[in-house]
Design a protein around this motif. Structure first.
Motif, PDB file in Angstrom:
ATOM      1  N   TYR A  98     -32.633 -63.476 132.828  1.00 38.46           N
ATOM      2  CA  TYR A  98     -33.809 -63.302 131.979  1.00 38.46           C
ATOM      3  C   TYR A  98     -34.598 -62.050 132.345  1.00 38.46           C
ATOM      4  N   GLY A  99     -34.457 -61.535 133.537  1.00 38.92           N
ATOM      5  CA  GLY A  99     -35.111 -60.278 133.912  1.00 38.92           C
ATOM      6  C   GLY A  99     -34.547 -59.109 133.123  1.00 38.92           C
ATOM      7  N   MET A 100     -33.236 -59.092 132.964  1.00 36.89           N
ATOM      8  CA  MET A 100     -32.598 -58.047 132.153  1.00 36.89           C
ATOM      9  C   MET A 100     -33.025 -58.185 130.689  1.00 36.89           C
ATOM     10  N   PHE A 101     -33.187 -59.428 130.252  1.00 41.02           N
ATOM     11  CA  PHE A 101     -33.657 -59.667 128.887  1.00 41.02           C
ATOM     12  C   PHE A 101     -35.059 -59.083 128.700  1.00 41.02           C
ATOM     13  N   ILE A 102     -35.936 -59.282 129.683  1.00 43.59           N
ATOM     14  CA  ILE A 102     -37.296 -58.716 129.614  1.00 43.59           C
ATOM     15  C   ILE A 102     -37.219 -57.194 129.528  1.00 43.59           C
ATOM     16  N   ASN A 103     -36.372 -56.575 130.359  1.00 42.53           N
ATOM     17  CA  ASN A 103     -36.195 -55.115 130.310  1.00 42.53           C
ATOM     18  C   ASN A 103     -35.721 -54.667 128.934  1.00 42.53           C
ATOM     19  N   ASN A 104     -34.769 -55.405 128.363  1.00 43.66           N
ATOM     20  CA  ASN A 104     -34.242 -55.034 127.052  1.00 43.66           C
ATOM     21  C   ASN A 104     -35.268 -55.208 125.940  1.00 43.66           C
ATOM     22  N   VAL A 105     -36.103 -56.236 126.048  1.00 39.43           N
ATOM     23  CA  VAL A 105     -37.165 -56.424 125.050  1.00 39.43           C
ATOM     24  C   VAL A 105     -38.144 -55.258 125.103  1.00 39.43           C
ATOM     25  N   ILE A 106     -38.511 -54.847 126.304  1.00 38.33           N
ATOM     26  CA  ILE A 106     -39.432 -53.710 126.446  1.00 38.33           C
ATOM     27  C   ILE A 106     -38.781 -52.435 125.908  1.00 38.33           C
ATOM     28  N   SER A 107     -37.496 -52.240 126.192  1.00 39.15           N
ATOM     29  CA  SER A 107     -36.774 -51.074 125.651  1.00 39.15           C
ATOM     30  C   SER A 107     -36.786 -51.099 124.130  1.00 39.15           C
ATOM     31  N   PHE A 108     -36.521 -52.272 123.565  1.00 39.55           N
ATOM     32  CA  PHE A 108     -36.531 -52.395 122.110  1.00 39.55           C
ATOM     33  C   PHE A 108     -37.902 -52.049 121.538  1.00 39.55           C
ATOM     34  N   LEU A 109     -38.958 -52.553 122.162  1.00 38.32           N
ATOM     35  CA  LEU A 109     -40.305 -52.281 121.660  1.00 38.32           C
ATOM     36  C   LEU A 109     -40.625 -50.785 121.698  1.00 38.32           C
ATOM     37  N   ILE A 110     -40.175 -50.103 122.750  1.00 39.49           N
ATOM     38  CA  ILE A 110     -40.418 -48.661 122.835  1.00 39.49           C
ATOM     39  C   ILE A 110     -39.645 -47.922 121.742  1.00 39.49           C
ATOM     40  N   VAL A 111     -38.378 -48.281 121.546  1.00 40.55           N
ATOM     41  CA  VAL A 111     -37.581 -47.636 120.497  1.00 40.55           C
ATOM     42  C   VAL A 111     -38.174 -47.944 119.122  1.00 40.55           C
ATOM     43  N   ALA A 112     -38.569 -49.193 118.898  1.00 41.55           N
ATOM     44  CA  ALA A 112     -39.153 -49.566 117.607  1.00 41.55           C
ATOM     45  C   ALA A 112     -40.446 -48.784 117.357  1.00 41.55           C
ATOM     46  N   TRP A 113     -41.257 -48.618 118.393  1.00 46.13           N
ATOM     47  CA  TRP A 113     -42.503 -47.855 118.253  1.00 46.13           C
ATOM     48  C   TRP A 113     -42.198 -46.388 117.940  1.00 46.13           C
ATOM     49  N   ALA A 114     -41.212 -45.808 118.612  1.00 43.68           N
ATOM     50  CA  ALA A 114     -40.851 -44.412 118.355  1.00 43.68           C
ATOM     51  C   ALA A 114     -40.335 -44.235 116.930  1.00 43.68           C
ATOM     52  N   VAL A 115     -39.507 -45.156 116.463  1.00 43.38           N
ATOM     53  CA  VAL A 115     -38.994 -45.073 115.090  1.00 43.38           C
ATOM     54  C   VAL A 115     -40.141 -45.243 114.094  1.00 43.38           C
ATOM     55  N   PHE A 116     -41.041 -46.168 114.368  1.00 43.23           N
ATOM     56  CA  PHE A 116     -42.209 -46.366 113.499  1.00 43.23           C
ATOM     57  C   PHE A 116     -43.025 -45.076 113.397  1.00 43.23           C
ATOM     58  N   MET A 117     -43.272 -44.428 114.548  1.00 46.78           N
ATOM     59  CA  MET A 117     -44.060 -43.197 114.545  1.00 46.78           C
ATOM     60  C   MET A 117     -43.324 -42.082 113.801  1.00 46.78           C
ATOM     61  N   LEU A 118     -41.999 -42.018 113.944  1.00 44.59           N
ATOM     62  CA  LEU A 118     -41.207 -41.020 113.231  1.00 44.59           C
ATOM     63  C   LEU A 118     -41.296 -41.243 111.726  1.00 44.59           C
ATOM     64  N   VAL A 119     -41.117 -42.482 111.288  1.00 42.60           N
ATOM     65  CA  VAL A 119     -41.191 -42.783 109.858  1.00 42.60           C
ATOM     66  C   VAL A 119     -42.602 -42.527 109.327  1.00 42.60           C
ATOM     67  N   LYS A 120     -43.598 -42.894 110.113  1.00 40.52           N
ATOM     68  CA  LYS A 120     -44.990 -42.649 109.697  1.00 40.52           C
ATOM     69  C   LYS A 120     -45.245 -41.156 109.532  1.00 40.52           C
ATOM     70  N   GLY A 121     -44.750 -40.352 110.470  1.00 38.53           N
ATOM     71  CA  GLY A 121     -44.903 -38.900 110.368  1.00 38.53           C
ATOM     72  C   GLY A 121     -44.189 -38.332 109.157  1.00 38.53           C
ATOM     73  N   MET A 122     -42.974 -38.807 108.899  1.00 36.52           N
ATOM     74  CA  MET A 122     -42.225 -38.335 107.730  1.00 36.52           C
ATOM     75  C   MET A 122     -42.941 -38.712 106.437  1.00 36.52           C
ATOM     76  N   ASN A 123     -43.495 -39.930 106.389  1.00 37.29           N
ATOM     77  CA  ASN A 123     -44.219 -40.358 105.188  1.00 37.29           C
ATOM     78  C   ASN A 123     -45.464 -39.517 104.965  1.00 37.29           C
ATOM     79  N   SER A 124     -46.172 -39.168 106.043  1.00 39.15           N
ATOM     80  CA  SER A 124     -47.379 -38.351 105.868  1.00 39.15           C
ATOM     81  C   SER A 124     -47.011 -36.940 105.415  1.00 39.15           C
ATOM     82  N   LEU A 125     -45.906 -36.394 105.924  1.00 44.91           N
ATOM     83  CA  LEU A 125     -45.456 -35.077 105.451  1.00 44.91           C
ATOM     84  C   LEU A 125     -45.064 -35.131 103.984  1.00 44.91           C
ATOM     85  N   LYS A 126     -44.407 -36.224 103.587  1.00 47.62           N
ATOM     86  CA  LYS A 126     -43.997 -36.377 102.197  1.00 47.62           C
ATOM     87  C   LYS A 126     -45.224 -36.474 101.285  1.00 47.62           C
TER      88      LYS A 126
END
Length: 140
Positions: free
Chosen positions: A82-110
């Motif tokens: 479950y420790g590795m699972f916690i690490n993977n959840v945090i990794s997922f949240l960081i990637v999801a946040w980065a993708v969200f910020m990328l899409v948000k930036g692209m939408n504002s440029l559009k």
């Protein structure tokens, strides 16, 4: 033969190449985020929680105690890591946040691009010619 031709048409489209580049960059980004979480973020959190190494948080299913996930793996013991699972959840949240910020930036440029006033289209050449003829006739 129809499926082969359809596949060729699909494979040579630019969207497939863009998608492949995105997948490759995403994989590399995932590796960087995984290292960020396991090597930079989790050690200080573990230290604040009394020296816990999250990657070694396990529940052995064979009833024995193991010092680490590595020791359990060497013994061939089944564990819930479950420790590795916690690490993977945090990794997922960081990637999801980065993708969200990328899409948000692209939408504002559009939106900025759409909001910019477009220049009116140039009149057809015939209309310009007729206006010049009209102006010349008025001048005489």
């Amino acid at each position: 033969m129809g499926i082969i031709n359809e596949f060729k048409e699909f494979a040579v489209k630019g969207n497939v190449v863009d998608m492949a580049v995105g997948i490759i960059i995403g994989g590399a980004f995932g590796t960087i985020v995984k290292s960020l979480v396991s090597d930079i973020i989790m050690p200080p959190i573990g230290m604040l929680m009394g020296g816990i190494d999250f990657s070694d948080l396990i529940i052995p299913l064979d009833g024995n105690e193991y010092a680490s996930l590595e020791a359990a793996n060497e013994a061939g013991a089944p564990v819930i890591a479950y420790g590795m699972f916690i690490n993977n959840v945090i990794s997922f949240l960081i990637v999801a946040w980065a993708v969200f910020m990328l899409v948000k930036g692209m939408n504002s440029l559009k939106k900025k691009e759409e909001a910019a006033p477009a220049e009116p289209p140039a009149p057809p050449a015939e209309q310009v010619l007729l206006e010049e003829i009209r102006d010349l006739l008025k001048a005489k």
